[in-house]
Design a protein around this motif. Structure first.
Motif, PDB file in Angstrom:
ATOM      1  N   UNK A 101       4.197   2.085   2.018  1.00  0.00           N
ATOM      2  CA  UNK A 101       5.251   2.872   1.400  1.00  0.00           C
ATOM      3  C   UNK A 101       4.881   4.351   1.485  1.00  0.00           C
ATOM      4  N   UNK A 102       5.717   5.132   2.150  1.00  0.00           N
ATOM      5  CA  UNK A 102       5.561   6.584   2.155  1.00  0.00           C
ATOM      6  C   UNK A 102       6.276   7.089   0.907  1.00  0.00           C
ATOM      7  N   UNK A 103       5.509   7.369  -0.157  1.00  0.00           N
ATOM      8  CA  UNK A 103       6.112   7.685  -1.454  1.00  0.00           C
ATOM      9  C   UNK A 103       6.109   9.190  -1.720  1.00  0.00           C
ATOM     10  N   UNK A 104       6.946   9.658  -2.645  1.00  0.00           N
ATOM     11  CA  UNK A 104       7.050  11.093  -2.935  1.00  0.00           C
ATOM     12  C   UNK A 104       5.744  11.666  -3.494  1.00  0.00           C
ATOM     13  N   UNK A 105       5.517  12.973  -3.334  1.00  0.00           N
ATOM     14  CA  UNK A 105       4.340  13.624  -3.922  1.00  0.00           C
ATOM     15  C   UNK A 105       4.305  13.443  -5.434  1.00  0.00           C
ATOM     16  N   UNK A 147       1.602  -8.317  10.903  1.00  0.00           N
ATOM     17  CA  UNK A 147       2.985  -7.842  10.822  1.00  0.00           C
ATOM     18  C   UNK A 147       3.056  -6.784   9.730  1.00  0.00           C
ATOM     19  N   UNK A 148       3.573  -5.604  10.075  1.00  0.00           N
ATOM     20  CA  UNK A 148       3.583  -4.457   9.167  1.00  0.00           C
ATOM     21  C   UNK A 148       4.992  -3.912   9.011  1.00  0.00           C
ATOM     22  N   UNK A 149       5.367  -3.630   7.776  1.00  0.00           N
ATOM     23  CA  UNK A 149       6.623  -2.936   7.484  1.00  0.00           C
ATOM     24  C   UNK A 149       6.287  -1.591   6.858  1.00  0.00           C
ATOM     25  N   UNK A 150       6.906  -0.519   7.364  1.00  0.00           N
ATOM     26  CA  UNK A 150       6.686   0.837   6.858  1.00  0.00           C
ATOM     27  C   UNK A 150       8.001   1.338   6.282  1.00  0.00           C
ATOM     28  N   UNK A 157       6.645  -5.904  18.551  1.00  0.00           N
ATOM     29  CA  UNK A 157       7.059  -7.171  17.940  1.00  0.00           C
ATOM     30  C   UNK A 157       6.587  -7.319  16.507  1.00  0.00           C
ATOM     31  N   UNK A 158       5.785  -6.343  15.998  1.00  0.00           N
ATOM     32  CA  UNK A 158       5.165  -6.580  14.697  1.00  0.00           C
ATOM     33  C   UNK A 158       5.167  -5.386  13.745  1.00  0.00           C
ATOM     34  N   UNK A 159       5.996  -4.372  13.994  1.00  0.00           N
ATOM     35  CA  UNK A 159       6.129  -3.236  13.073  1.00  0.00           C
ATOM     36  C   UNK A 159       7.610  -2.926  12.890  1.00  0.00           C
ATOM     37  N   UNK A 160       8.029  -2.763  11.638  1.00  0.00           N
ATOM     38  CA  UNK A 160       9.411  -2.370  11.333  1.00  0.00           C
ATOM     39  C   UNK A 160       9.389  -1.135  10.442  1.00  0.00           C
ATOM     40  N   UNK A 161      10.181  -0.138  10.799  1.00  0.00           N
ATOM     41  CA  UNK A 161      10.324   1.078  10.006  1.00  0.00           C
ATOM     42  C   UNK A 161      11.627   1.027   9.211  1.00  0.00           C
ATOM     43  N   UNK A 169       0.851  -1.193   0.000  1.00  0.00           N
ATOM     44  CA  UNK A 169       0.000   0.000   0.000  1.00  0.00           C
ATOM     45  C   UNK A 169       0.887   1.243   0.000  1.00  0.00           C
ATOM     46  N   UNK A 170       0.682   2.121  -0.969  1.00  0.00           N
ATOM     47  CA  UNK A 170       1.445   3.366  -1.040  1.00  0.00           C
ATOM     48  C   UNK A 170       0.620   4.516  -0.484  1.00  0.00           C
ATOM     49  N   UNK A 171       1.276   5.427   0.203  1.00  0.00           N
ATOM     50  CA  UNK A 171       0.671   6.692   0.624  1.00  0.00           C
ATOM     51  C   UNK A 171       1.337   7.797  -0.178  1.00  0.00           C
ATOM     52  N   UNK A 172       0.523   8.612  -0.843  1.00  0.00           N
ATOM     53  CA  UNK A 172       1.078   9.688  -1.635  1.00  0.00           C
ATOM     54  C   UNK A 172       0.177  10.909  -1.525  1.00  0.00           C
ATOM     55  N   UNK A 173       0.568  11.998  -2.178  1.00  0.00           N
ATOM     56  CA  UNK A 173      -0.173  13.251  -2.111  1.00  0.00           C
ATOM     57  C   UNK A 173       0.132  14.060  -3.364  1.00  0.00           C
ATOM     58  N   UNK A 174      -0.691  15.063  -3.674  1.00  0.00           N
ATOM     59  CA  UNK A 174      -0.377  15.899  -4.844  1.00  0.00           C
ATOM     60  C   UNK A 174       0.924  16.675  -4.651  1.00  0.00           C
ATOM     61  N   UNK A 175       1.057  17.312  -3.496  1.00  0.00           N
ATOM     62  CA  UNK A 175       2.244  18.113  -3.167  1.00  0.00           C
ATOM     63  C   UNK A 175       2.706  17.765  -1.762  1.00  0.00           C
ATOM     64  N   UNK A 176       3.848  18.282  -1.369  1.00  0.00           N
ATOM     65  CA  UNK A 176       4.325  18.090  -0.008  1.00  0.00           C
ATOM     66  C   UNK A 176       3.495  18.944   0.945  1.00  0.00           C
ATOM     67  N   UNK A 177       3.533  18.601   2.218  1.00  0.00           N
ATOM     68  CA  UNK A 177       2.809  19.368   3.230  1.00  0.00           C
ATOM     69  C   UNK A 177       1.400  18.889   3.496  1.00  0.00           C
TER      70      UNK A 177
END
Length: 279
Positions: free
Chosen positions: A209-213, A124-127, A168-172, A95-103
């Motif tokens: 996934x914290x992806x670029x704007x 179990x979640x990986x970020x 025990x179940x999240x990795x950044x 799953x990706x998280x994105x936005x039109x612009x930053x902020x």
């Protein structure tokens, strides 16, 4: 005399045979005390990842409202549940998280979703922060280190050494420095292979996934085709309807659009069963 000659001939043949067999033998193994034992097949790779430490004063200052659960986390818990329903019904994982612009609060939302998902003990979640031009999540969580996800995606650092575990179940997977050529890294075959290796080793239920704007650079355009779906985040009273519309159409060309999240809402008057204003 003939018997003596035959005996010497037999001895010579036997000696030649032994020398030939010795040359075909594999090299001798080192003594047992110097041998490196292979990693136990039952070892848990999650337990080997160093644990992250969140300073208490950051929780309110950086809007980590989902960190401790309870009423303050209600909005992100609702978003988590809606997201999980779609993930499970469609068989999605990435799953990706994105936005039109930053902020637009994308990285803050990623952190809060991580803490909310972390309270689901059976998940179990990986970020992974793929916004390689900035520190993003590392600043929000106030973490420091020597490397960034760019180093992991290029194969110079192992994810198990770079990642930081929450509970025990999240990795950044964080960025501790800016990267000069993020688009080329994100669009490389090597980066995709590394992500597949991470999945194979850690077997997460969800990867965020914290992806670029979308409308700032081409960094995420070549990568988003590799995710199952995406959430588009917009900032209330900041992001225009036109920008949301353009970004959604761009996103739909690259992957499945799970939904649009209106972030930074200040006035909702309990319309969604809470008054926190984050969803």
């Amino acid at each position: 005399p003939e018997e003596g000659v035959m005996d010497r001939l037999q001895q010579a043949i036997q000696k030649a045979r032994e020398e030939r067999e010795n040359r075909q033998l594999p090299p001798q193994q080192p003594p047992e005390e110097f041998q490196v034992e292979p990693e136990e097949s039952g070892a848990d790779p999650w337990a080997a990842v160093p644990e992250i430490k969140i300073k208490p004063r950051l929780i309110s200052r950086n809007r980590l409202v989902s960190y401790g659960g309870g009423q303050a986390a209600g909005s992100y818990d609702m978003l988590r549940t809606k997201m999980l329903q779609q993930i499970l019904s469609n068989g999605w994982r990435r799953v990706a998280l994105t936005s039109p612009y930053s902020g637009c609060g994308k990285s803050t939302a990623a952190a809060n979703l991580a803490f909310s998902l972390g309270r689901q003990a059976d998940l179990k979640t990986i970020v992974i922060d793929l916004d390689l031009r900035r520190r993003g999540l590392a600043d929000i969580l106030q973490q420091t280190g020597e490397h960034s996800m760019a180093d992991v995606l290029q194969g110079s650092v192992a994810f198990r050494d770079h990642g930081r575990r929450h509970g025990s179940n999240v990795i950044f997977g964080l960025n501790y420095a800016q990267t000069r050529n993020p688009a080329e890294i994100l669009q490389s075959r090597r980066a995709i292979e590394i992500l597949e290796e991470i999945e194979a080793e850690f077997k997460p239920d969800i990867i965020l996934f914290d992806t670029p704007p979308l409308m700032v650079s081409d960094d995420s355009h070549g990568f988003l085709k590799n995710v199952d779906c995406a959430l588009l985040l917009a900032a209330a009273e900041e992001t225009s309807i036109d920008h949301i519309d353009v970004a959604e159409r761009q996103l739909a060309e690259l992957t499945q659009v799970m939904g649009i999240v209106l972030n930074k809402c200040r006035y909702i008057s309990g319309a969604f069963g809470n008054d926190q204003g984050y969803y």
